[in-house]
Design an enzyme around this catalytic site. Sequence first.
Site, PDB file in Angstrom:
ATOM      1  CB  THR A 107     -42.383   1.763   4.337  1.00  0.00           C
ATOM      2  OG1 THR A 107     -43.593   2.221   3.740  1.00  0.00           O
ATOM      3  CG2 THR A 107     -42.706   1.263   5.743  1.00  0.00           C
ATOM      4  CG  ASP A 108     -44.761   6.333   2.456  1.00  0.00           C
ATOM      5  OD1 ASP A 108     -45.001   5.107   2.511  1.00  0.00           O
ATOM      6  OD2 ASP A 108     -45.173   7.053   1.532  1.00  0.00           O
ATOM      7  CD  GLU A 109     -47.724   1.116   3.623  1.00  0.00           C
ATOM      8  OE1 GLU A 109     -48.509   0.574   4.437  1.00  0.00           O
ATOM      9  OE2 GLU A 109     -47.518   0.679   2.492  1.00  0.00           O
ATOM     10  CE1 TYR A 118     -43.861  -3.462   5.193  1.00  0.00           C
ATOM     11  CE2 TYR A 118     -45.430  -1.779   4.517  1.00  0.00           C
ATOM     12  CZ  TYR A 118     -44.154  -2.297   4.498  1.00  0.00           C
ATOM     13  OH  TYR A 118     -43.153  -1.670   3.810  1.00  0.00           O
ATOM     14  CB  SER A 119     -47.296   0.445   8.719  1.00  0.00           C
ATOM     15  OG  SER A 119     -48.539   0.325   9.376  1.00  0.00           O
ATOM     16  CE  LYS A 143     -39.578  -1.762   6.707  1.00  0.00           C
ATOM     17  NZ  LYS A 143     -38.278  -2.410   6.353  1.00  0.00           N
ATOM     18  CG  ASN A 157     -39.788   2.079  -4.354  1.00  0.00           C
ATOM     19  OD1 ASN A 157     -38.619   1.830  -4.651  1.00  0.00           O
ATOM     20  ND2 ASN A 157     -40.094   2.989  -3.438  1.00  0.00           N
ATOM     21  CG  LEU A 170     -52.509  -0.147  -8.015  1.00  0.00           C
ATOM     22  CD1 LEU A 170     -53.876  -0.815  -8.002  1.00  0.00           C
ATOM     23  CD2 LEU A 170     -52.608   1.296  -7.546  1.00  0.00           C
ATOM     24  CG  ASN A 218     -54.613   3.575  -5.062  1.00  0.00           C
ATOM     25  OD1 ASN A 218     -53.457   3.989  -5.135  1.00  0.00           O
ATOM     26  ND2 ASN A 218     -55.065   2.931  -3.996  1.00  0.00           N
ATOM     27  N   PRO A 254     -59.379  -3.467   5.425  1.00  0.00           N
ATOM     28  CG  PRO A 254     -59.730  -5.282   6.840  1.00  0.00           C
ATOM     29  CD  PRO A 254     -59.330  -4.943   5.446  1.00  0.00           C
TER      30      PRO A 254
END
Length: 353
Positions: A132-134, A158-159, A162, A188, A198, A257, A290
Site C-alpha cells: 500500500t501507499d500508506e 495498519y501501515s 505493511k 482501490n 468509504l 473524500n 486518530p
Amino acid sequence: MILVTGGAGFIGANFVLDWLAQTGEPVVNLDKLTYAGNLENLASLDGDVRHAFVRGDICDRGLLDSLLAERQPRAIVHFAAESHVDRSIHGPGEFIRTNIEGTFTLLEAARAYWGGLAGAARQDFRFLHVSTDEVYGSLGPQDPPFAETKAYEPNSPYSASKAASDHLVRAYHHTYGLPTLTTNCSNNYGPYQFPEKLIPLVIANALAGKSLPIYGDGMNVRDWLYVGDHCAAIRAVLARGRTGETYNIGGWNEMPNLVIVKTICALLDELHPSGAGPYERLLTFVKDRPGHDRRYAIDARKIERELGWRPAETFETGIGKTVRWYLDHQDWVAHVQSGAYREWVEKHYGARP
C-alpha cells in the site's frame, strides 16, 4: 499455475477473476475467510476446474509447505492482509500477526520451495507482494507524490505492519536471492469491496437512507485506483517486472473524500433517485480518526516507463461503473451487511478458524 493468497477478499477476488479471464492459467486460492473474505465474490467460478480454493492461514507453515509441494506454482501473488485502518487502531494485534508474521511465514515457505527448484523453474519463479501507499506516510498539499524512493513513515498500526512486511520481502531478496517483486498501490475501489471502506459504505448507507459519515472536514486527499486497473498492473509486474524492484501503482486521481461522497450522491440522484430528496442531505461530519493522514498521492511513472502500464479508467468512468455495480448487486451488499455470506463457510467448513 499460480498461488494467490487472500484471493477471496476485495482486491484478491478481483485479481483471480481477472487473471482467469485474461490468461486462463489455473489458480490455487488460499484464504483464511476472515470477516472480509467472501466466497460469494467468486461464485462465477463454481465448477471451474482452473480455480482451486483452499481455506487456510498464511501463518500455518505446514499447510504452506504441503500446498507448494503438491501444486508446484510458478509464482506466489500475496494479497492476504488485514487492511482497514480503523480496525487496526482498535485492535492492532491481528494486523501484526497476519501482515508481519504471516508474510514472514510465507516467505520462509517460499524460500524453501524455491530452493528445491532447478533450471527454468527456479529461474522463472516469482514472489509478488502486494502492499500500500500508506507505508510512505502523509503528504502536505504541495509535496510531490510518493515515488518508490520515498522514505517509509507509517502512521497507523495498519501501515506500520505493511511497512514491516515490505521490509521483510526486500530483505529476503537481498539476503537469500528470493526473486521478489513489491507493488505499492493507492486507494482501490470497485466491485466486491467490503462496505466498511468509504465508497461502498457511502453507497450502501445512501440507499438505506442512513447518514453518510465524513471524517473531520472531509478534505483528506487520496489517489483513487479502479481495482480492474490494479489487477492489470499486477499482471504486468508479474510478467515483466525486475526482481527485487518496487513498483508504485496509482490512478492519477487525487481527490478529497468530500468530493468523492458528493460525486456518489450525484450519481445516485441520477441512477436511483430518492423520494426523500437529494442524497447530499445525508452528509454528516464526524470526529476525525486518530493519526488520519492528510494526503496520499502516487507517482506511477516508473511502472509506466518500464512496463508500459497506465490506468484505463478515469475516476469518472470508474466511479460510474462502481455505483452501477452496487445498484445491480444489492443482494450481495445485504448478505455482507447481515453476515449471511458466512453461512456457506459454516456449512462447508464448520467451526474451523
